[in-house]
Scaffold this active site. Structure first.
Site, PDB file in Angstrom:
ATOM      1  N   GLN A   4       0.713  -0.884   0.033  1.00  0.00           N
ATOM      2  CA  GLN A   4       0.201   0.130   0.216  1.00  0.00           C
ATOM      3  C   GLN A   4       0.702   1.489  -0.233  1.00  0.00           C
ATOM      4  OE1 GLN A   4      -2.730  -1.425   3.669  1.00  0.00           O
ATOM      5  NE2 GLN A   4      -4.126   0.045   2.432  1.00  0.00           N
ATOM      6  N   LEU A  22      -7.761   1.704   3.842  1.00  0.00           N
ATOM      7  CA  LEU A  22      -7.482   2.905   3.072  1.00  0.00           C
ATOM      8  C   LEU A  22      -6.682   2.799   1.451  1.00  0.00           C
ATOM      9  CD1 LEU A  22      -4.341   3.620   6.191  1.00  0.00           C
ATOM     10  CD2 LEU A  22      -7.082   4.416   5.917  1.00  0.00           C
ATOM     11  N   HIS A  28      -6.828  -9.418   7.478  1.00  0.00           N
ATOM     12  CA  HIS A  28      -7.422  -7.838   6.230  1.00  0.00           C
ATOM     13  C   HIS A  28      -5.839  -7.973   5.369  1.00  0.00           C
ATOM     14  CE1 HIS A  28      -8.356  -4.216   4.268  1.00  0.00           C
ATOM     15  NE2 HIS A  28      -8.117  -4.505   4.119  1.00  0.00           N
ATOM     16  N   HIS A  64      -2.991  -8.968   1.754  1.00  0.00           N
ATOM     17  CA  HIS A  64      -2.422  -7.435   0.980  1.00  0.00           C
ATOM     18  C   HIS A  64      -1.261  -7.846   0.561  1.00  0.00           C
ATOM     19  CE1 HIS A  64      -5.020  -3.254   1.290  1.00  0.00           C
ATOM     20  NE2 HIS A  64      -5.601  -4.177   2.468  1.00  0.00           N
TER      21      HIS A  64
END
Ligand code: CO
Length: 148
Positions: free
Chosen positions: A51, A90, A131, A135
């Site tokens: 991210q 996000l 979670h 990613h």
């Protein structure tokens, strides 16, 4: 520390499988520090390396309402039960969907100094870790969201 730009859904970097961390150095520590500052500013409870543009297997999670958990090369050793609850990300602003996760997990990971740990997590803490670990494999929560 510095705020990093958060990659948004649609960017192919979020769909890559990340490689393991092999070097536990000062640079890794700086990125983790930046990720914490970035996560706090964005008011999130988790942030994974891809991210912020790094295709490596590490993430940070806020567990127990304020405890920082840094997980590097995390692996789930045991899992049990299930829970359905709302998640956001996000990288996907303003979208919240129910996701089915394991209720209890036992996860092995390394800290920023390269020291291995094993920890049992449950409920919301287990949800955040699952979670963030997704990613690292290019999986986003919307892929797993309950169909309405
Ligand atoms: Co996310």
């Amino acid at each position: 520390m510095a705020i990093r730009e958060i990659v948004k859904e649609g960017d192919p970097i979020l769909r890559k499988v990340c490689r393991e961390v092999t070097v536990f150095d000062a640079k890794l520590g700086r990125i983790l520090d930046d990720m914490l500052e970035t996560m706090k500013k964005a008011e999130g409870v988790g942030l994974a390396a891809p991210q912020v543009g790094f295709l490596r297997r590490f993430a940070i999670c806020e567990i127990n309402d304020g405890e920082l958990l840094e997980i590097i090369n995390p692996v789930i050793l045991e899992k049990s039960g299930n829970q359905i609850g709302a998640e956001g990300c996000l990288s996907i602003p303003k979208i919240y969907k129910d996701v089915n996760r394991y209720m209890n997990i036992k996860v092995k990971y390394f800290d920023r100094n390269g020291v291995e740990h094993t920890r049992e997590l449950n409920g919301f803490n287990a949800r955040v870790v699952q979670h963030e670990m997704d990613h690292l494999d290019g999986v986003l929560f919307v892929d797993k969201a309950e169909k309405k």
